[in-house]
Write a protein that holds these residues in place. Structure first.
Motif, mmCIF file in Angstrom:
data_model
loop_
_atom_site.group_PDB
_atom_site.id
_atom_site.type_symbol
_atom_site.label_atom_id
_atom_site.label_comp_id
_atom_site.label_asym_id
_atom_site.label_seq_id
_atom_site.Cartn_x
_atom_site.Cartn_y
_atom_site.Cartn_z
ATOM 1 N N ARG A 101 -16.495 32.128 57.395
ATOM 2 C CA ARG A 101 -17.796 31.398 57.478
ATOM 3 C C ARG A 101 -17.904 30.751 58.970
ATOM 4 N NH1 ARG A 101 -19.781 31.097 52.695
ATOM 5 N NH2 ARG A 101 -21.327 29.794 53.112
ATOM 6 N N TYR A 103 -19.727 27.653 60.633
ATOM 7 C CA TYR A 103 -20.138 26.185 60.697
ATOM 8 C C TYR A 103 -20.696 25.772 61.871
ATOM 9 C CZ TYR A 103 -16.595 26.769 56.800
ATOM 10 O OH TYR A 103 -15.940 26.753 55.678
ATOM 11 N N GLN A 105 -21.806 21.916 63.173
ATOM 12 C CA GLN A 105 -22.056 20.671 63.044
ATOM 13 C C GLN A 105 -22.853 19.916 64.361
ATOM 14 O OE1 GLN A 105 -18.281 18.449 64.031
ATOM 15 N NE2 GLN A 105 -18.506 17.083 61.922
ATOM 16 N N SER A 113 -24.101 22.754 58.526
ATOM 17 C CA SER A 113 -24.371 23.607 57.899
ATOM 18 C C SER A 113 -23.620 24.694 57.993
ATOM 19 C CB SER A 113 -25.859 24.027 58.244
ATOM 20 O OG SER A 113 -26.009 24.192 59.764
ATOM 21 N N HIS A 114 -23.668 25.528 57.052
ATOM 22 C CA HIS A 114 -22.424 26.660 56.987
ATOM 23 C C HIS A 114 -23.076 27.860 56.138
ATOM 24 C CE1 HIS A 114 -20.733 25.757 52.851
ATOM 25 N NE2 HIS A 114 -21.392 24.606 53.294
ATOM 26 N N ARG A 115 -22.360 29.046 56.495
ATOM 27 C CA ARG A 115 -22.973 30.252 56.011
ATOM 28 C C ARG A 115 -21.968 31.361 56.203
ATOM 29 N NH1 ARG A 115 -28.627 33.502 57.843
ATOM 30 N NH2 ARG A 115 -28.806 34.696 55.615
ATOM 31 N N GLN A 117 -19.884 34.429 57.348
ATOM 32 C CA GLN A 117 -19.871 34.996 58.708
ATOM 33 C C GLN A 117 -20.695 36.273 58.895
ATOM 34 O OE1 GLN A 117 -16.580 33.941 61.086
ATOM 35 N NE2 GLN A 117 -16.589 35.638 62.204
ATOM 36 N N PHE A 209 -12.385 24.603 60.586
ATOM 37 C CA PHE A 209 -13.455 23.643 60.375
ATOM 38 C C PHE A 209 -12.843 22.591 59.382
ATOM 39 C CE2 PHE A 209 -16.990 21.348 58.537
ATOM 40 C CZ PHE A 209 -17.628 20.771 59.769
ATOM 41 N N GLN A 211 -13.952 19.338 57.541
ATOM 42 C CA GLN A 211 -14.781 18.571 57.147
ATOM 43 C C GLN A 211 -14.636 16.995 57.166
ATOM 44 O OE1 GLN A 211 -16.517 19.507 53.171
ATOM 45 N NE2 GLN A 211 -18.308 17.882 53.353
ATOM 46 N N GLN A 219 -24.870 24.272 52.408
ATOM 47 C CA GLN A 219 -24.533 25.508 52.467
ATOM 48 C C GLN A 219 -25.812 26.507 52.555
ATOM 49 O OE1 GLN A 219 -21.442 26.689 49.507
ATOM 50 N NE2 GLN A 219 -22.190 28.990 49.218
#
Length: 221
Positions: A101, A103, A105, A113-115, A117, A209, A211, A219
């Motif tokens: 993924r 990330y 920040q 926000s993350h998605r 890869q 990452f 959190q 997400q």
């Protein structure tokens, strides 16, 4: 916060990977300069990790005329699949790709926000970073002649969905002189790298990452 910023940042990581050391030029035989395309492919083949400080200058043209934006920070790269971008100015941002993924920040917005890869990087030149495939898989490579005292090589993405139109790398006196990126939005970005280390030993925690409590955690897929 969209992932356009992530995609652009990933391209910057690619550009860092293209920094060719003087020793590669000095190792050639004869007086003629080696083909920049050949040097580029040979260098990427042996690139496993990289760290560097960076300065990013982007020129944009609009209704208010030409504007210039600058940012700076540090990057870390571990192929295949992992990179870390730390923006110090003009605001603090952290971008991490851990192999699965991506990330982003934003300290000022107190937001992450993350998605996936694959989705974040698909169709971008950043695929070169996360893949062991030859550079020709993603780019058309060609030397350029400009008669300006530099040796130039151009990389044109094969993907029609790429935000990048072309990358151009210029060398003067066996050293990297200019690196330019032109995108589909009419932006021209110049990259300046210092304190470059090729294939350093990097701690795995750089690409993890963690959190923190509080803030938004979004997400995107």
């Amino acid at each position: 916060m969209t992932f356009n910023r992530v995609r652009t940042t990933a391209v910057l990581a690619l550009l860092a990977a293209l920094l060719l050391p003087v020793s590669l030029w000095a190792a050639s035989d004869g007086d003629s300069a080696p083909d920049p395309v050949t040097i580029l492919k040979d260098y990427l083949q042996g690139l496993n990790s990289l760290s560097a400080d960076f300065r990013q200058i982007t020129l944009m043209s609009g209704a208010q005329g030409e504007q210039s934006f600058e940012s700076a920070g540090r990057l870390y790269l571990h192929r295949p699949g992992r990179f870390r971008w730390e923006y110090d100015t003009p605001s603090e941002q952290l971008i991490i790709a851990d192999g699965k993924r991506v990330y982003l920040q934003d300290t000022e917005l107190d937001q992450v926000s993350h998605r996936s890869q694959k989705a974040a990087l698909e169709g971008t030149p950043a695929q070169l970073l996360v893949s062991d495939a030859p550079v020709e898989t993603f780019f058309v490579l060609r030397p350029l002649e400009r008669n300006d005292g530099r040796a130039w090589v151009e990389l044109e993405p094969k993907s029609k969905d790429s935000q990048v139109v072309r990358l151009r790398i210029g060398f003067r006196d066996a050293q990297l002189d200019t690196l330019l990126m032109e995108d589909r939005f009419g932006q021209l970005t110049r990259f300046i790298f210092t304190n470059i280390q090729r294939n350093p030993s990097l701690d795995d925690t750089l690409f993890e990452f963690k959190q923190s409590t509080g803030g938004d955690f979004l997400q995107m897929d």
